[in-house]
Structures are given as structure tokens and as C-alpha cells.
Design an enzyme around this catalytic site. Structure first.
Site, PDB file in Angstrom:
ATOM      1  N   HIS A  84       0.901  -1.602   0.051  1.00 14.03           N
ATOM      2  CA  HIS A  84       0.266  -0.079   0.021  1.00 14.03           C
ATOM      3  C   HIS A  84       0.814   1.134   0.103  1.00 14.03           C
ATOM      4  O   HIS A  84       1.975   1.561   0.726  1.00 14.03           O
ATOM      5  CB  HIS A  84      -0.888   0.131   1.411  1.00 14.03           C
TER       6      HIS A  84
ATOM      7  N   GLU B 291       2.474   0.724   3.640  1.00 15.09           N
ATOM      8  CA  GLU B 291       2.134  -0.211   4.087  1.00 15.09           C
ATOM      9  C   GLU B 291       2.311  -1.960   3.553  1.00 15.09           C
ATOM     10  O   GLU B 291       1.201  -2.269   2.830  1.00 15.09           O
ATOM     11  CB  GLU B 291       0.777   0.463   4.985  1.00 15.09           C
TER      12      GLU B 291
ATOM     13  N   ASN C 282      -5.225   3.670   6.626  1.00 11.47           N
ATOM     14  CA  ASN C 282      -7.193   4.035   6.247  1.00 11.47           C
ATOM     15  C   ASN C 282      -7.952   3.614   7.195  1.00 11.47           C
ATOM     16  O   ASN C 282      -9.008   4.462   7.779  1.00 11.47           O
ATOM     17  CB  ASN C 282      -8.116   3.533   5.014  1.00 11.47           C
TER      18      ASN C 282
HETATM   19  N1  LIG Z   1      -5.414   7.510  -4.807  1.00  4.94           N
HETATM   20  C1  LIG Z   1      -5.149   7.592  -3.588  1.00  4.94           C
HETATM   21  O1  LIG Z   1      -4.478   8.361  -2.809  1.00  4.94           O
HETATM   22  C2  LIG Z   1      -4.599   5.888  -3.074  1.00  4.94           C
HETATM   23  C3  LIG Z   1      -3.732   6.022  -1.987  1.00  4.94           C
HETATM   24  C4  LIG Z   1      -3.670   4.475  -2.061  1.00  4.94           C
HETATM   25  C5  LIG Z   1      -3.804   3.671  -2.516  1.00  4.94           C
HETATM   26  N2  LIG Z   1      -5.221   3.763  -3.517  1.00  4.94           N
HETATM   27  C6  LIG Z   1      -5.280   2.174  -4.238  1.00  4.94           C
HETATM   28  O2  LIG Z   1      -4.826   1.826  -4.577  1.00  4.94           O
HETATM   29  C7  LIG Z   1      -5.689   1.881  -6.356  1.00  4.94           C
HETATM   30  C8  LIG Z   1      -5.894   3.121  -7.841  1.00  4.94           C
HETATM   31  O3  LIG Z   1      -6.430   3.493  -6.752  1.00  4.94           O
HETATM   32  P1  LIG Z   1      -6.184   5.805  -7.922  1.00  4.94           P
HETATM   33  O4  LIG Z   1      -6.830   6.597  -7.073  1.00  4.94           O
HETATM   34  O5  LIG Z   1      -4.625   5.163  -8.841  1.00  4.94           O
HETATM   35  O6  LIG Z   1      -7.577   5.293  -8.871  1.00  4.94           O
HETATM   36  P2  LIG Z   1      -7.427   5.942 -10.404  1.00  4.94           P
HETATM   37  O7  LIG Z   1      -9.083   6.357 -10.792  1.00  4.94           O
HETATM   38  O8  LIG Z   1      -6.727   6.906 -10.758  1.00  4.94           O
HETATM   39  O9  LIG Z   1      -6.948   4.936 -11.863  1.00  4.94           O
HETATM   40  C9  LIG Z   1      -7.759   3.387 -11.799  1.00  4.94           C
HETATM   41  C10 LIG Z   1      -7.051   3.279 -13.260  1.00  4.94           C
HETATM   42  O10 LIG Z   1      -7.212   1.940 -13.106  1.00  4.94           O
HETATM   43  C11 LIG Z   1      -7.804   0.820 -14.408  1.00  4.94           C
HETATM   44  N3  LIG Z   1      -8.138  -0.368 -14.581  1.00  4.94           N
HETATM   45  C12 LIG Z   1      -9.650  -0.596 -14.491  1.00  4.94           C
HETATM   46  N4  LIG Z   1      -9.859  -1.163 -14.340  1.00  4.94           N
HETATM   47  C13 LIG Z   1      -8.668  -2.424 -15.448  1.00  4.94           C
HETATM   48  C14 LIG Z   1      -8.373  -3.469 -15.771  1.00  4.94           C
HETATM   49  N5  LIG Z   1      -9.680  -4.214 -15.885  1.00  4.94           N
HETATM   50  N6  LIG Z   1      -6.919  -3.518 -16.208  1.00  4.94           N
HETATM   51  C15 LIG Z   1      -5.893  -2.346 -15.891  1.00  4.94           C
HETATM   52  N7  LIG Z   1      -6.910  -1.457 -15.765  1.00  4.94           N
HETATM   53  C16 LIG Z   1      -7.959  -1.324 -15.355  1.00  4.94           C
HETATM   54  C17 LIG Z   1      -8.614   2.939 -14.734  1.00  4.94           C
HETATM   55  O11 LIG Z   1      -8.313   3.209 -16.803  1.00  4.94           O
HETATM   56  C18 LIG Z   1      -7.593   3.460 -14.169  1.00  4.94           C
HETATM   57  O12 LIG Z   1      -6.281   4.223 -14.810  1.00  4.94           O
HETATM   58  C19 LIG Z   1      -6.977   1.852  -5.690  1.00  4.94           C
HETATM   59  O13 LIG Z   1      -7.304   0.076  -5.345  1.00  4.94           O
HETATM   60  C20 LIG Z   1      -7.206   2.618  -4.972  1.00  4.94           C
HETATM   61  O14 LIG Z   1      -7.872   2.514  -3.462  1.00  4.94           O
HETATM   62  C21 LIG Z   1      -5.271   4.986  -4.032  1.00  4.94           C
END
Ligand SMILES: NC(=O)c1ccc[n+]([C@@H]2O[C@H](COP(=O)([O-])OP(=O)(O)OC[C@H]3O[C@@H](n4cnc5c(N)ncnc54)[C@H](O)[C@@H]3O)[C@@H](O)[C@H]2O)c1
Length: 296
Positions: A139, A151, A189
Site C-alpha cells: 500500500h 504499508e 485508512n
Molecule cells: N488515490 C489514493 O490516494 C490512493 C492511495 C493508496 C492506495 N490507493 C488504491 O490504489 C488503487 C488505484 O487507485 P487510484 O486512485 O490510482 O485510482 P484511479 O481511478 O486514479 O486509477 C485506476 C486506474 O485503473 C484502471 N483500470 C480499471 N480497470 C482496469 C483493468 N481491468 N485493467 C487495467 N487497468 C484498469 C483505470 O483505467 C484507471 O486508470 C485503488 O485500489 C486505491 O484504493 C489509492
């Protein structure tokens, strides 16, 4: 570990790919569409430019970092012959289960499979593959190239060997890994989201405005940014899904998402990535507070 695949080129995925590539790992960045990959690569190039301008890296480092990244739209192609996959696709349990089923099919049996999920059970994700001892949570925090913490989440079956491999690898990226067990929200979180939700509730109840709430937390608690602005950076849809996972995992009403958060997500106001959340990020009104329309 030398060859890495990152699934998802969004907020987190492009930062994770950037970080691995900057430290010399051959990195395959995979997303559903060419357009998203192009946008992800533009963001990486822009962030590298900023690092060059601040003299944190050289122009040569920037070139090498970009050279280390190859983009793919086909998951089966992108995960061929890699040592580690870091999944950073949208926070949705069915999507993650379907991705891990495909990884089970397309990756070698000893490829380590990590998820960057913010809250979904690593144990549940691991159940989608035939050897769950190689599945782990990695994470990263946003923005990944800057934030020190990773994490590391051990699922019920994660092996000691995989855990120590991932702890070591995180140190090679100059991060501080912290090992935690797999319960909803993990540590980060479980503590952060109730604070963000409470700050939205405070706005919703009309106790104070956006700027006032953030200022209290910045100046009073020495937080580098207020909770509402932080929620905009994380993505309001991401905050909502984390709260939903904790609400259903603990069956405790204290994790119920504030109706204002639900409304904003339904209205497509997702924060920085959609151009507007609690603040306005459109070019003309960058990071201006959105006027009192959200108070009840
Ligand atoms: N945003 C944050 O601050 C944060 C922090 C830590 C962890 N996360 C975690 O990271 C992960 C991504 O979050 P994010 O904020 O980058 O989301 P985001 O919406 O910015 O990006 C997600 C991406 O995944 C792609 N995607 C969806 N289905 C797919 C598939 N089948 N194959 C390939 N790509 C695919 C989408 O096109 C998109 O570009 C989540 O699990 C989220 O919980 C987010």
C-alpha cells in the site's frame, strides 16, 4: 526482482511505475486504454521534469526512468516474465478478483502478486489465485514518488518469504515499509478515513466552511494539508469505497459515509482528478474553495 508490472495507470499506478523505473526496474505499465496510458506517461514525465528542476535527479536520470517504462493494454502481454505484479486498478472488489484470476492464469507460479488496495481484504483477493501465499498488500501513499511509507499487508496465507522479499524491495525504493495484518482499512485508512468522514460531516452540519475546517486542522494540529483537501487528492470515490469496506467489514455505524460524500461522488465531483471536489481545480480557479453550496 528486476522486472515489474503495474496494473492501472491512474493516480497511484503512474506513481508506482515512476518509482520502480526511477530505481532501475524494467517496468510494464498496463491499463485498459491507450488514452489512459498516454495520460499516465504525461504525468510521469511532468513529475520527472519537476524533480529535475528541483535538482533531485539529473536529466539523464529522467531519460533512463522513461526508458524503463513500457506500456501495454493487454494484461496477458504486460505480465509475461515479470517477477512482481503490483495491481493498482480501481478500488472495486469484483474487478480486483477478476484481475487476480487472470494473473493466476498468465503469470509464472513464483511471480509475487501485490495489491495496492486501500482497504479490500488481501486474504479475499488471495483466494482468487491457486497459491495464495504469494499474494501481499503493498500500500503506497499518494504521491508515490514523494511519500516514504509503504504499508505492507500480510494476508492470512502470505508466506514469511514473500513478506521479507517485499520489505527488502520497498527499502531498495528508499521507502519505509511497515508490516501490518489484514483487517479492514489496515492501519492507515482505519485511522485516516474516520477523520476525513468527520470533517465532511462537520461541513455537512454547517459547523464551518471548507477553508475554516482545513485551517483548523492545518494550524491547530500541524497537519501539512487539511482533511478536505486531502480527500480531494485521494479521490472522493476512493474515500467512499474505503468507508464502505470498513462499514461492511466491522458492521459498525461509525464508518457510515456522510451523505454529502455520497452525493458528491454521485455528482461526479471526485476531487483533483475530476477538476472539482471541496476545492475547484479547473485551470481558471485552481484550488479555490468551492463556495458554501455543500453546507446543509
Ligand atoms: N488515490 C489514493 O490516494 C490512493 C492511495 C493508496 C492506495 N490507493 C488504491 O490504489 C488503487 C488505484 O487507485 P487510484 O486512485 O490510482 O485510482 P484511479 O481511478 O486514479 O486509477 C485506476 C486506474 O485503473 C484502471 N483500470 C480499471 N480497470 C482496469 C483493468 N481491468 N485493467 C487495467 N487497468 C484498469 C483505470 O483505467 C484507471 O486508470 C485503488 O485500489 C486505491 O484504493 C489509492
Amino acid at each position: 526482482m528486476k522486472n515489474i508490472a503495474v496494473i492501472g495507470a491512474g493516480t497511484m499506478g503512474n506513481g508506482i511505475a515512476h518509482t520502480f523505473a526511477q530505481f532501475g526496474y524494467k517496468t510494464n505499465l498496463i491499463d485498459k486504454s491507450e488514452k489512459t496510458l498516454e495520460k499516465g506517461m504525461e504525468i510521469i514525465a511532468g513529475n520527472l521534469d519537476r524533480m529535475v528542476a528541483k535538482e533531485k535527479i539529473s536529466e539523464e536520470d529522467k531519460k533512463n526512468t522513461l526508458k524503463n517504462i513500457t506500456t501495454f493494454t493487454q494484461l496477458s502481454e504486460g505480465v509475461k516474465n515479470v517477477d512482481l505484479v503490483v495491481e493498482a486498478a480501481t478500488e472495486n472488489v469484483d474487478l480486483k478478483l477478476s484481475i487476480f484470476k487472470q494473473l493466476d492464469e498468465f503469470c509464472a507460479a513464483d511471480t509475487v502478486l501485490a495489491s495496492n488496495t486501500s482497504s479490500i481484504s488481501i486474504t479475499k483477493i488471495a483466494a482468487a489465485v491457486s497459491n495464495p501465499e504469494r499474494v501481499i498488500g503493498m500500500h503506497f501513499m499518494n504521491p508515490v514518488p514523494v511519500m516514504k511509507l509503504v504499508e505492507i499487508i500480510r494476508g492470512y496465507s502470505t508466506s514469511n518469504e514473500v513478506t521479507s522479499q517485499i520489505m527488502e524491495l520497498s527499502k531498495k525504493l528508499k521507502k519505509e515499509p511497515v508490516e501490518v495484518n489484514d483487517y479492514p482499512g489496515f492501519v492507515a485508512n482505519r485511522i485516516l478515513m474516520p477523520m476525513i468522514n468527520e470533517s465532511i460531516e462537520t461541513l455537512y452540519n454547517g459547523v464551518a466552511g471548507v477553508q475554516e475546517i482545513d485551517t483548523v486542522m492545518k494550524l491547530g494540529m500541524a497537519h501539512p494539508m487539511g482533511p478536505l483537501q486531502l480527500a480531494d487528492f485521494i479521490g472522493l470515490d476512493v474515500c467512499l469505497s474505503i468507508l464502505e469496506v470498513m462499514y461492511s467489514g466491522f458492521k459498525n455505524p461509525k464508518y457510515a459515509a456522510c451523505p454529502l460524500l455520497v452525493n458528491m461522488v454521485q455528482a461526479g465531483k471526485l476531487g483533483v482528478k475530476s477538476g472539482e471536489g471541496f476545492y475547484d481545480y479547473s485551470e481558471s480557479r485552481k484550488a479555490e474553495k468551492v463556495s458554501g453550496q455543500f453546507t446543509s
